[in-house]
Design an enzyme around this catalytic site. Structure first.
Site, PDB file in Angstrom:
ATOM      1  N   HIS A 461      10.463  -3.305 -40.439  1.00 17.20           N
ATOM      2  CA  HIS A 461      11.347  -4.462 -40.282  1.00 17.20           C
ATOM      3  C   HIS A 461      10.592  -5.630 -39.688  1.00 17.20           C
ATOM      4  O   HIS A 461      10.844  -6.783 -40.006  1.00 17.20           O
ATOM      5  CB  HIS A 461      12.551  -4.086 -39.394  1.00 17.20           C
ATOM      6  CG  HIS A 461      13.611  -3.383 -40.169  1.00 17.20           C
ATOM      7  ND1 HIS A 461      14.527  -2.534 -39.613  1.00 17.20           N
ATOM      8  CD2 HIS A 461      13.900  -3.417 -41.491  1.00 17.20           C
ATOM      9  CE1 HIS A 461      15.329  -2.076 -40.553  1.00 17.20           C
ATOM     10  NE2 HIS A 461      14.962  -2.593 -41.691  1.00 17.20           N
ATOM     11  N   ARG A 568      20.272 -11.548 -65.924  1.00 16.55           N
ATOM     12  CA  ARG A 568      20.476 -10.094 -65.810  1.00 16.55           C
ATOM     13  C   ARG A 568      21.979  -9.843 -65.796  1.00 16.55           C
ATOM     14  O   ARG A 568      22.605  -9.828 -64.739  1.00 16.55           O
ATOM     15  CB  ARG A 568      19.827  -9.564 -64.537  1.00 16.55           C
ATOM     16  CG  ARG A 568      18.297  -9.519 -64.583  1.00 16.55           C
ATOM     17  CD  ARG A 568      17.728  -8.909 -63.300  1.00 16.55           C
ATOM     18  NE  ARG A 568      16.371  -8.428 -63.445  1.00 16.55           N
ATOM     19  CZ  ARG A 568      15.293  -9.032 -62.938  1.00 16.55           C
ATOM     20  NH1 ARG A 568      15.424 -10.139 -62.267  1.00 16.55           N
ATOM     21  NH2 ARG A 568      14.083  -8.503 -63.106  1.00 16.55           N
ATOM     22  N   ARG A 605      20.434 -11.406 -71.302  1.00 13.95           N
ATOM     23  CA  ARG A 605      20.074 -10.024 -71.639  1.00 13.95           C
ATOM     24  C   ARG A 605      21.349  -9.197 -71.650  1.00 13.95           C
ATOM     25  O   ARG A 605      22.150  -9.286 -70.712  1.00 13.95           O
ATOM     26  CB  ARG A 605      19.105  -9.482 -70.595  1.00 13.95           C
ATOM     27  CG  ARG A 605      18.762  -8.031 -70.830  1.00 13.95           C
ATOM     28  CD  ARG A 605      17.641  -7.581 -69.945  1.00 13.95           C
ATOM     29  NE  ARG A 605      18.090  -7.299 -68.591  1.00 13.95           N
ATOM     30  CZ  ARG A 605      17.272  -6.932 -67.609  1.00 13.95           C
ATOM     31  NH1 ARG A 605      15.978  -6.840 -67.835  1.00 13.95           N
ATOM     32  NH2 ARG A 605      17.735  -6.686 -66.405  1.00 13.95           N
ATOM     33  N   GLU A 698       9.304  -3.752 -72.839  1.00 14.71           N
ATOM     34  CA  GLU A 698       9.202  -3.001 -71.581  1.00 14.71           C
ATOM     35  C   GLU A 698       8.677  -1.592 -71.839  1.00 14.71           C
ATOM     36  O   GLU A 698       8.302  -0.881 -70.932  1.00 14.71           O
ATOM     37  CB  GLU A 698      10.585  -2.863 -70.932  1.00 14.71           C
ATOM     38  CG  GLU A 698      11.233  -4.171 -70.603  1.00 14.71           C
ATOM     39  CD  GLU A 698      12.652  -4.006 -70.114  1.00 14.71           C
ATOM     40  OE1 GLU A 698      12.860  -4.092 -68.904  1.00 14.71           O
ATOM     41  OE2 GLU A 698      13.549  -3.792 -70.951  1.00 14.71           O
ATOM     42  N   ASN A 721       7.755  -5.373 -65.107  1.00 12.13           N
ATOM     43  CA  ASN A 721       8.121  -4.353 -64.102  1.00 12.13           C
ATOM     44  C   ASN A 721       8.228  -2.985 -64.769  1.00 12.13           C
ATOM     45  O   ASN A 721       7.636  -2.004 -64.324  1.00 12.13           O
ATOM     46  CB  ASN A 721       9.453  -4.695 -63.437  1.00 12.13           C
ATOM     47  CG  ASN A 721       9.502  -6.116 -62.920  1.00 12.13           C
ATOM     48  OD1 ASN A 721       8.461  -6.695 -62.650  1.00 12.13           O
ATOM     49  ND2 ASN A 721      10.689  -6.679 -62.814  1.00 12.13           N
ATOM     50  N   ARG A 732       8.397   2.733 -60.712  1.00 17.39           N
ATOM     51  CA  ARG A 732       8.289   1.393 -60.127  1.00 17.39           C
ATOM     52  C   ARG A 732       8.804   1.313 -58.693  1.00 17.39           C
ATOM     53  O   ARG A 732       8.508   0.363 -57.980  1.00 17.39           O
ATOM     54  CB  ARG A 732       9.008   0.358 -61.008  1.00 17.39           C
ATOM     55  CG  ARG A 732      10.488   0.568 -61.102  1.00 17.39           C
ATOM     56  CD  ARG A 732      11.092  -0.279 -62.202  1.00 17.39           C
ATOM     57  NE  ARG A 732      11.604  -1.552 -61.711  1.00 17.39           N
ATOM     58  CZ  ARG A 732      12.237  -2.437 -62.469  1.00 17.39           C
ATOM     59  NH1 ARG A 732      12.434  -2.192 -63.754  1.00 17.39           N
ATOM     60  NH2 ARG A 732      12.682  -3.549 -61.961  1.00 17.39           N
ATOM     61  N   CYS A 769       9.080 -12.161 -68.278  1.00 20.58           N
ATOM     62  CA  CYS A 769      10.148 -12.334 -67.285  1.00 20.58           C
ATOM     63  C   CYS A 769      10.036 -11.295 -66.162  1.00 20.58           C
ATOM     64  O   CYS A 769      10.856 -11.287 -65.250  1.00 20.58           O
ATOM     65  CB  CYS A 769      11.523 -12.255 -67.942  1.00 20.58           C
ATOM     66  SG  CYS A 769      11.850 -10.682 -68.727  1.00 20.58           S
TER      67      CYS A 769
HETATM   68  C1  PEP Z   1      11.246  -5.892 -66.142  1.00 21.95           C
HETATM   69  O1  PEP Z   1      11.354  -4.683 -66.354  1.00 21.95           O
HETATM   70  O2  PEP Z   1      10.154  -6.468 -65.941  1.00 21.95           O
HETATM   71  C2  PEP Z   1      12.450  -6.739 -66.108  1.00 21.95           C
HETATM   72  C3  PEP Z   1      12.373  -8.046 -66.038  1.00 21.95           C
HETATM   73  O3  PEP Z   1      13.647  -6.086 -66.112  1.00 21.95           O
HETATM   74  P1  PEP Z   1      14.308  -5.435 -64.795  1.00 21.95           P
HETATM   75  O4  PEP Z   1      13.391  -5.727 -63.636  1.00 21.95           O
HETATM   76  O5  PEP Z   1      15.643  -6.064 -64.659  1.00 21.95           O
HETATM   77  O6  PEP Z   1      14.362  -3.992 -65.156  1.00 21.95           O
HETATM   78 MG    MG Z   2      13.294  -3.849 -66.991  1.00 25.61          MG
END
Ligand code: PEP
Ligand code: MG
Length: 837
Positions: A461, A568, A605, A698, A721, A732, A769
């Site tokens: 924290h 999103r 999306r 992705e 991501n 992730r 993105c």
């Molecule tokens: C990603 O996977 O990079 C993405 C933008 O989608 P999310 O983070 O919402 O899964």
């Molecule tokens: Mg994603």
């Protein structure tokens, strides 16, 4: 069960004279409308539990409570007549609802003089509110002593004590696998304990041969569960079955934690690998980036002298309850001065710890042994913080600091010591073994240039607070830092995690230059944030924003975003009991579109849920590998009803903006074609054809086959991501893999390049993105690879735009060519740092 009915003795909760209930000057009690029992004219002001059991109700005015015994008998004690009007004044509860208590344990202190002066009467009623559990009741008479004499003897209805409903037999749940990536760390543990507290039963969380009090956050955290651990819940009491069902469901739903919400080392600001100490530099873990020059100020935690032996238990109880109340008020005051909700949440957690049933139970047991409140409380919080400190899970280790922080706050109050405030001279670099999160929250960034702590890590924290205050910081600095002379000038680099202990004049000058350069840069970026995004040689790149709703859209536009590259939409579906209707969705999509206007692009999306992002009203099968299961477009194709409604709602925004529809998690052309077929039908039905269609890249298959997808889409947007997760086979949200799961890994970059090549061959555009787009150092690289749209977090709009303006397209391409030939993420980062402008 024998022929003799089971008995239950009810002890005097206060010392005083017993009075028949029907002579109480209140018709509700005298008429036994609340239940049968006895009244007592008290001479003492410390209310003891008349029976053992669970506090099933604690009135908000703290003048009355009900205890449900293991046999299911509900015993209510009501102090005084009309005392509810006092609204808690003069009452100091020592327990909280849901807590298990034993007979004779102090439960409420009250100021007998104050209450006596303001209430209609001090007569205290002890009644059984569920009379059906009792066949006979015998009231005692005369003078009684609290906790010693019996005031009521009950004969219980036959068999009541054996009934599982009454709590005789514990109930056990089936095994439940923990799905939280970091186990039940502070946040999910708090959600779980809060739910458990809503039940009267005694509830335990079992892991192997270890068990935790489910109502205690510290106890649940102390179990140190990990992802995949199989736990059970055991409940005993009147609502055991309901508790098992609801709590098992809560665990199944990861206590509301989404996989990508699980705390990890801050991936957006990659920490450098810890460096080695040298003669001139001490090393730790960079936990809040930035460079600071300042003079050392040591902060040492105060020591408190606390006596082991206490005074009378009731006096110690009173002192303890006043101290915890005062501590909660202090935290309220600190919270009120903070505007950042993240910081406020940390202090709320501290307030929660003040009422933790395990910490309180352990403290009370010390008091019962004649120890002082300070001694008992210190023993309780030290034991729990030591237990968390010994865990492997860094998230749990970090919470030990929170327990010590709140523990010391109460201790200072009990010891009557004014806590030393961190009133530091301007230009300080603070060095401490440990910095309390509440102290960190109160630091003045105008005076504290930076700080180092011996303990803690990037997820603590303290580190989170430092980042939000914009103060450069290092955690885990070597011990030698604590011995540095006070007042010495040092340079702290919170990105690298180094403290230069005897900087030369040249080093200071260089650091000053760097600090000034960064400050100027941020100021200039803010000024030019509304200019169109382009490279130095005028090649337009769209710098757009990732948003969740219309409010975000307005903020993004105000900060210079040139549109929205990722709405999103799942945020519209979250935190509700049913899916949003077409009307509800259309209203939000249209509000976003209006915020952007007709000239800016909007990429919506479609619903990206399932697997790691559950929706309570969307029953999906439980999966062993949710990241590889029903997610994104797969869910929409399973539930075409949801998809159709959503597409209809999105299409209603088409006349208001430059509308794009994007499908998430697409792995095969069949999926794309099936989704497009549904879209085509809905477009046909509403006559709305002005919309572009694209996919998220992705999944590696989409990147590899980009050239085959390209003829069938208008655009691609790369979700780095998830792409990183699937290319590297690294979760992730995995705390230990946070550093390696790097979107700058050459394999991920190769996938981005492959997507751009496939799109270019068919004249389609590619955006990014995922989180990588918000990293200003990566922007020229992505543009050099062929990306023409960067969809970033709103705070990054200005810096990404400004970075692009410093690079020509040729330079970006040269950088991309160089970087794509590298072999490791470390080499890539090194190259990007070298070429940063
Ligand atoms: C990603 O996977 O990079 C993405 C933008 O989608 P999310 O983070 O919402 O899964
Ligand atoms: Mg994603």
């Amino acid at each position: 069960m024998g022929t003799t009915a089971p008995r239950l003795d009810i002890l005097a909760p206060l010392s005083g004279w017993l009075v028949p209930l029907d002579s109480v000057p209140d018709p509700v009690f005298a008429g036994k409308m609340v239940g049968d029992g006895v009244s007592l004219d008290p001479t003492s002001g410390s209310l003891l539990a008349p029976v053992g059991g669970v506090i099933s109700n604690l009135h908000s005015a703290h003048h009355a409570l009900t205890i449900t015994t293991a046999e299911g008998v509900e015993v209510m004690v009501h102090v005084g007549i009309d005392t509810v009007m006092l609204k808690g004044q003069g009452f100091y509860p020592l327990v909280q609802q849901g807590q298990q208590v034993s007979a004779g344990q102090p439960v409420i202190d009250f100021d007998i003089d104050q209450v006596g002066r303001h209430a209609a009467s001090l007569l205290t009623q002890i009644v059984v509110t569920n009379g059906e559990t009792v066949t006979r009741m015998q009231a005692a008479q005369g003078l009684v002593t609290a906790g010693r004499d019996v005031v009521l003897t009950l004969e219980l209805a036959n068999g009541r004590d054996a009934s599982p409903l009454a709590g005789g037999e514990p109930s056990l749940s089936a095994e439940i696998a923990i799905g939280n990536p970091a186990g039940l760390h502070a946040r999910p543990a708090a959600v779980f304990a809060a739910k458990a507290k809503t039940f009267a039963s005694d509830i335990r969380l079992l892991l192997g041969d270890k068990e935790a009090n489910a109502k205690s956050v510290v106890s649940v955290m102390g179990l140190a569960t990990q992802l995949g651990d199989r736990v059970r819940i055991r409940a005993q009491g009147p609502d055991a079955e309901a508790a098992l069902t609801e709590l098992a469901r809560l665990l199944d739903e990861r206590c509301g934690e989404k996989a990508d919400e699980a705390p990890v080392a801050p991936a957006a600001e990659p920490a450098s690998a810890p460096q080695q100490d040298s003669d001139t530099r001490l090393a730790g873990v960079g936990s809040s980036p930035g460079i600071a020059i300042g003079r050392i100020v040591h902060h040492r935690l105060q020591e408190f002298d606390v006596p082991e032996q206490g005074q009378a238990a009731s006096l110690e109880q009173q002192a303890f309850s006043r101290a915890t109340k005062e501590a909660a008020t202090q935290l309220d005051l600190v919270k009120a001065q903070l505007s950042d909700p993240a910081k406020q949440a940390i202090l709320s957690m501290h307030q929660e710890l003040l009422q933790d049933p395990e910490l309180l139970a352990q403290t009370y047991s010390g008091l019962a042994d004649g120890k002082s409140a300070a001694w008992s409380w210190r023993a309780a919080f030290s034991a729990y913080s030591a237990r968390l400190e010994a865990q492997d899970n860094p998230l749990l280790r970090e919470r030990a600091n929170d327990i010590r922080d709140v523990g010391r706050r109460v201790l200072a109050l009990l010891a009557g010591v004014k806590p030393a405030t961190l009133d530091l001279p301007a230009g300080s670099i603070l060095i401490a073994e440990d910095l309390a999160p509440s102290d960190t929250a109160a630091l003045d960034p105008a005076k504290v240039m930076g700080f180092c702590t011996r303990t803690g890590g990037a997820t603590s924290h303290v580190a989170i607070l430092a980042r939000s205050l914009g103060i450069p910081a290092i955690c885990g600095i070597s011990q030698a830092a604590l011995r540095l002379p006070e007042g010495r000038q040092v340079i702290l680099d919170g990105g690298e995690g180094t403290l230069t202990i005897a900087p030369t004049a040249d080093e200071i000058a260089a650091a000053e230059g760097e600090i000034a350069r960064l400050a100027e840069r941020r100021a200039a970026e803010a000024k030019s944030s509304m200019l169109p995004a382009a490279t130095r040689d005028g090649v337009r790149i769209d710098v757009v924003a990732n948003i969740r709703n219309a409010a975000d859209a307005r903020e993004a536009v105000a900060k210079g975003a040139e549109g929205v590259g990722l709405l999103r939409s799942e945020f519209l579906f979250d935190n509700r009991d049913t899916a949003p209707t077409e009307e509800e969705q259309a209203a939000e999509y249209c509000a976003v579109a209006e915020a952007l206007g007709k000239d800016r692009p909007l990429v919506v999306r479609t619903l990206d849920v399932g697997g790691d992002k559950p929706l309570s009203y969307l029953p999906l099968p439980k999966e062993d590998n949710p990241f590889l299961g029903l997610r994104g477009i797969r869910v929409s194709l399973e539930r075409p009803d949801l998809l159709r409604t959503q597409l209809r709602a999105i299409l209603r925004a088409a006349p208001l903006t430059r509308l794009h529809i994007m499908f998430p998690m697409v792995a095969s052309l069949e999926e794309l074609r099936a989704a497009k077929a549904v879209l085509a039908e809905e477009q046909q039905a509403c006559g709305q054809h002005e919309v572009k269609v694209g996919i998220m890249v992705e999944v590696p298959s989409a990147a590899v086959l980009a050239a085959r997808f390209a003829p069938e889409v208008d655009f691609f947007s790369i979700g780095t991501n998830d792409l990183t997760q699937y290319v590297l086979a690294m979760d992730r949200g995995h705390p230990q893999l946070a550093k390696q799961a790097d979107a700058l890994h050459p394999a991920v970059l190769a996938m981005i390049a492959q997507t751009c090549d496939g799109a270019r061959a068919h004249g389609k555009w590619v955006g990014v993105c995922g989180g990588l787009a918000s990293d200003e150092r990566a922007a020229p690289l992505l543009v050099g690879i062929g990306v023409t749209e960067l969809s970033v977090s709103t705070p990054s709009v200005a810096s990404v735009k400004a970075t692009l303006a410093r690079w020509s397209l040729d330079d970006c391409r040269q950088l991309a060519e160089d970087v794509l030939s590298l072999s490791t993420a470390v080499e890539v980062r090194h190259r990007l740092n070298q070429s940063a402008r």
